[in-house]
Every structure is written in C-alpha cells, then in structure tokens.
Design a protein around this motif. Structure first.
Motif, mmCIF file in Angstrom:
data_model
loop_
_atom_site.group_PDB
_atom_site.id
_atom_site.type_symbol
_atom_site.label_atom_id
_atom_site.label_comp_id
_atom_site.label_asym_id
_atom_site.label_seq_id
_atom_site.Cartn_x
_atom_site.Cartn_y
_atom_site.Cartn_z
ATOM 1 N N GLN A 159 2.933 10.305 -9.152
ATOM 2 C CA GLN A 159 2.015 10.798 -10.464
ATOM 3 C C GLN A 159 0.789 12.332 -10.422
ATOM 4 O O GLN A 159 0.256 13.586 -11.237
ATOM 5 N N ALA A 160 0.698 12.712 -9.627
ATOM 6 C CA ALA A 160 -0.172 14.217 -8.467
ATOM 7 C C ALA A 160 0.495 15.351 -9.142
ATOM 8 O O ALA A 160 0.128 16.230 -8.757
ATOM 9 N N ALA B 213 -1.145 22.664 -12.836
ATOM 10 C CA ALA B 213 -2.786 23.203 -12.165
ATOM 11 C C ALA B 213 -2.410 24.377 -11.410
ATOM 12 O O ALA B 213 -2.518 25.729 -11.694
ATOM 13 N N LEU B 214 -0.836 24.976 -10.765
ATOM 14 C CA LEU B 214 -0.666 26.023 -9.450
ATOM 15 C C LEU B 214 -0.419 27.002 -10.817
ATOM 16 O O LEU B 214 -0.656 27.823 -10.597
ATOM 17 N N ASN C 79 0.659 -1.391 0.057
ATOM 18 C CA ASN C 79 -0.116 -0.314 0.122
ATOM 19 C C ASN C 79 0.865 0.866 -0.017
ATOM 20 O O ASN C 79 0.497 2.330 -0.764
ATOM 21 N N GLY C 80 2.146 1.046 0.723
ATOM 22 C CA GLY C 80 3.046 2.121 1.059
ATOM 23 C C GLY C 80 3.988 2.515 -0.425
ATOM 24 O O GLY C 80 2.988 4.340 -0.907
ATOM 25 N N ARG C 81 4.135 1.866 -1.442
ATOM 26 C CA ARG C 81 4.226 2.018 -2.763
ATOM 27 C C ARG C 81 2.920 1.790 -3.824
ATOM 28 O O ARG C 81 3.784 3.354 -4.314
ATOM 29 N N ALA C 82 1.941 1.908 -3.575
ATOM 30 C CA ALA C 82 1.102 2.592 -4.100
ATOM 31 C C ALA C 82 0.985 3.575 -4.297
ATOM 32 O O ALA C 82 0.770 4.784 -5.224
ATOM 33 N N LEU C 83 1.216 4.165 -2.573
ATOM 34 C CA LEU C 83 0.521 5.810 -2.554
ATOM 35 C C LEU C 83 1.541 6.133 -2.987
ATOM 36 O O LEU C 83 1.580 7.594 -3.373
ATOM 37 N N GLN C 84 3.101 5.823 -2.787
ATOM 38 C CA GLN C 84 4.015 6.885 -3.320
ATOM 39 C C GLN C 84 4.336 7.253 -4.855
ATOM 40 O O GLN C 84 3.943 7.654 -5.340
ATOM 41 N N ASP C 85 3.718 6.136 -5.400
ATOM 42 C CA ASP C 85 3.219 5.584 -7.097
ATOM 43 C C ASP C 85 2.766 6.781 -7.279
ATOM 44 O O ASP C 85 2.701 7.865 -7.828
#
Length: 86
Positions: A64-65, A72-73, A54-60
């Motif tokens: 991307q974000a 956007a800024l 889950n931590g790796r997926a969140l980091q990915d």
C-alpha cells in the motif's frame, strides 16, 4: 506452515496401523531456489503463526505504501523542476 501426518519408523506402531499416523507442524519456504521444510515443535506453533501473520500484514502495508511513496517522489520532483524554471 502446515500440519502434516506421516508414518513413523516403528514396525508395530498402533497410530500408524490405525491410519491415524503422527502429526507435526512444518514451515515450508524457499532458500537458494530450493524448497525447504523446517520442523516446528508444537509449543512454538502459536509464536511462529503470529510471526507469519505479522509478516503478511507488513507485506500488505508495504504494497500500500509503495505507490503513495512513488507519487510523493514525483510531486517533489515536479515541484523542484518548477522552482528551477522560475
């Protein structure tokens, strides 16, 4: 997290003498610039592995974000500057 095999402290251990040794799971990481190892009991391995995944997926997702957020800024800043010119 990795599975390691190591010898024990018993003199006549059959597992160690056969070369099989004893296996245990260890989670490696860094703290204050030093490598640390934490023993993970076998019954906790699935939960710790799920947490790592889950931590790796969140980091990915964060990787991307971040560029999208910066774009956007910049668009918002450009729009604000254009409004100030008008």
């Amino acid at each position: 997290m990795s599975l390691r095999r190591s010898r024990c402290i018993r003199e006549n251990c059959a597992a160690c003498q056969s070369g099989e040794q004893h296996q245990s799971y260890v989670l490696y990481g860094r703290a204050n610039g030093h490598r640390v190892a934490v023993y993970v009991p076998e019954e906790l391995v699935p939960e710790v592995q799920r947490s790592l995944d889950n931590g790796r997926a969140l980091q990915d997702l964060l990787h991307q974000a971040a560029p999208r957020y910066i774009k956007a800024l910049k668009r918002a800043r450009a729009r604000a500057a254009k409004r100030d010119e008008d």
